[in-house]
Design a protein around this motif. Structure first.
Motif, PDB file in Angstrom:
ATOM      1  N   HIS A 139     -40.309  17.711  16.664  1.00  0.00           N
ATOM      2  CA  HIS A 139     -41.321  18.431  15.893  1.00  0.00           C
ATOM      3  C   HIS A 139     -40.686  19.694  15.331  1.00  0.00           C
TER       4      HIS A 139
ATOM      5  N   GLU B  81     -43.191  23.634  10.835  1.00  0.00           N
ATOM      6  CA  GLU B  81     -43.899  24.803  11.369  1.00  0.00           C
ATOM      7  C   GLU B  81     -45.187  24.434  12.096  1.00  0.00           C
TER       8      GLU B  81
ATOM      9  N   GLN C 121     -44.609  22.671  15.450  1.00  0.00           N
ATOM     10  CA  GLN C 121     -44.159  23.620  16.465  1.00  0.00           C
ATOM     11  C   GLN C 121     -45.319  24.485  16.949  1.00  0.00           C
ATOM     12  N   ARG C 122     -46.181  24.875  16.023  1.00  0.00           N
ATOM     13  CA  ARG C 122     -47.347  25.661  16.419  1.00  0.00           C
ATOM     14  C   ARG C 122     -48.271  24.854  17.333  1.00  0.00           C
TER      15      ARG C 122
ATOM     16  N   GLN D  38     -47.319  22.430  19.348  1.00  0.00           N
ATOM     17  CA  GLN D  38     -46.664  22.368  20.656  1.00  0.00           C
ATOM     18  C   GLN D  38     -46.927  23.641  21.458  1.00  0.00           C
ATOM     19  N   GLU D  39     -46.827  24.775  20.792  1.00  0.00           N
ATOM     20  CA  GLU D  39     -47.090  26.050  21.466  1.00  0.00           C
ATOM     21  C   GLU D  39     -48.551  26.141  21.895  1.00  0.00           C
ATOM     22  N   THR D  40     -49.450  25.614  21.066  1.00  0.00           N
ATOM     23  CA  THR D  40     -50.876  25.631  21.392  1.00  0.00           C
ATOM     24  C   THR D  40     -51.173  24.756  22.598  1.00  0.00           C
TER      25      THR D  40
ATOM     26  N   ALA E  81     -49.112  24.087  25.041  1.00  0.00           N
ATOM     27  CA  ALA E  81     -48.605  24.806  26.216  1.00  0.00           C
ATOM     28  C   ALA E  81     -49.553  25.936  26.604  1.00  0.00           C
ATOM     29  N   LEU E  82     -50.097  26.650  25.603  1.00  0.00           N
ATOM     30  CA  LEU E  82     -51.023  27.745  25.888  1.00  0.00           C
ATOM     31  C   LEU E  82     -52.318  27.217  26.489  1.00  0.00           C
TER      32      LEU E  82
ATOM     33  N   HIS F 282     -51.738  26.670  30.015  1.00  0.00           N
ATOM     34  CA  HIS F 282     -51.622  27.952  30.725  1.00  0.00           C
ATOM     35  C   HIS F 282     -52.996  28.546  31.009  1.00  0.00           C
TER      36      HIS F 282
ATOM     37  N   LYS G  12     -50.513  18.479  29.442  1.00  0.00           N
ATOM     38  CA  LYS G  12     -49.927  18.014  28.186  1.00  0.00           C
ATOM     39  C   LYS G  12     -50.336  16.572  27.904  1.00  0.00           C
TER      40      LYS G  12
END
Length: 346
Positions: A27, A30, A33-34, A36-38, A40-41, A44, A51
């Motif tokens: 991935h 942009e 990648q965003r 993927q970060e979302t 993970a967040l 959290h 996931k």
């Protein structure tokens, strides 16, 4: 291009993005990648949003947000009769994207969504809004998130528990509303199920750790039912016991049952307890016996307002196939209330 077509295009492009994200191993763009970060967040902030479960929800929506599915869904209605309103949406947060269908319904019918997000599921819905706006800025004014007290709305869709429903009914009772309460899903077994069907039932039980209203929380079984085949068939799901939050619930509930001298059945990652109730705790599954199929059908029909899904084969006309409860279609409305019809009439 009129506004309805622009909105339709935005959601189909969202579906294409989800499908593409789910099938690619890398991935690099942009937005991927965003996302993927979302993901993970989201994990959290809410330990239940693993996931695997979040990606399952994204794949499921990717399969639904296609031109054909959306056209067939909305083609059943006359959208021209809609008078655009601001619709407040009070979202639940028990499973990933649980409130997205309401948001989709509101926006696709030409209304403005004023959403109160659950703190348990705010980052995923927030990402979706940002992505949709990047496709068409029109949607910035059609999807609004309320941080405080919701006001200035014409109708409301609120999802919560039986307790919060009383508050919702008091607060929102003067405007057209859909107020959802607790519902559970069950499996009606006859003892003739194949190991493959019972293994598929494991998906209905364990997906989202059993936290959804479409998650099977109870079994109805014939008297003297042999649970050995059931336990052998669902053993492939045993890695769920390695998830810390799930394991803690398993240990706690098992200990409570044992200290209370309840008779239980246990396979090391799921506790079965005979109980007349529908809502079983995490890592537990209630069961109840019946003598005849007529008796079972009568029970299920009498309690239908408490039930979201009934899994089985040859029991009820509207039963769900084993393994399919977590794959609802666009027309599988929560609590059986047609959201689009409600929006068009209010």
């Amino acid at each position: 291009m009129n506004e309805q077509r622009r909105i339709f295009r935005a959601f189909t492009e969202l579906g294409e993005f989800f499908r593409d994200f789910s099938t690619r191993e890398t991935h690099e763009d942009e937005w991927s990648q965003r996302l993927q970060e979302t993901i993970a967040l989201a994990k959290h902030k809410n330990g239940w949003f693993t996931k695997d479960n979040v990606e399952f929800a994204l794949r499921s929506w990717g399969m639904l947000l296609t031109k054909n599915h959306l056209s067939n869904w909305l083609g059943r209605y006359d959208l021209r009769q809609n008078s655009p309103n601001t619709v407040a949406i009070i979202m639940a947060g028990n499973i990933p994207l649980v409130g997205f269908h309401d948001l989709l319904s509101v926006v696709m019918t030409g209304n403005r969504a004023l959403a109160k997000l659950s703190s348990n599921d705010d980052v995923l819905i927030g990402f979706i809004r940002d992505y949709l706006i990047s496709i068409d800025p029109l949607l910035e004014d059609r999807i609004i998130f309320s941080q405080g007290r919701i006001q200035d709305f014409d109708a409301v869709i609120a999802t919560g528990s039986n307790n919060t429903a009383r508050y919702f009914e008091h607060y929102f009772g003067k405007v057209p509303n859909i107020i959802r309460k607790n519902r559970n899903s069950v499996a009606a077994l006859t003892g003739k199920e194949s190991p493959e069907q019972l293994e598929a039932l494991g998906e209905d039980i364990f997906r989202y750790y059993g936290l959804g209203c479409r998650s099977v929380s109870k079994l109805f079984v014939p008297r003297a039912y042999d649970f050995d085949t059931f336990f052998r068939s669902i053993y492939s799901y045993h890695p769920i016991g390695e998830q810390k939050k799930y394991a803690n619930n398993y240990d706690y509930n098992k200990a409570v049952y044992l200290m209370s001298d309840f008779e239980i059945l246990d396979n090391g990652f799921l506790v079965l307890k005979e109980d007349n109730s529908y809502a079983s705790p995490i890592a537990s599954l209630f069961y109840e016996t019946y003598d005849t199929l007529d008796q079972l059908k009568s029970r299920l029909q009498n309690d239908q307002v408490q039930l979201q899904c009934v899994v089985g084969e040859g029991i009820l006309d509207d039963e769900i196939t084993f393994g399919e409860t977590q794959k609802p279609s666009l027309t599988d409305y929560a609590d059986g209330v047609d959201t689009v019809d409600f929006l068009l009439k209010n």
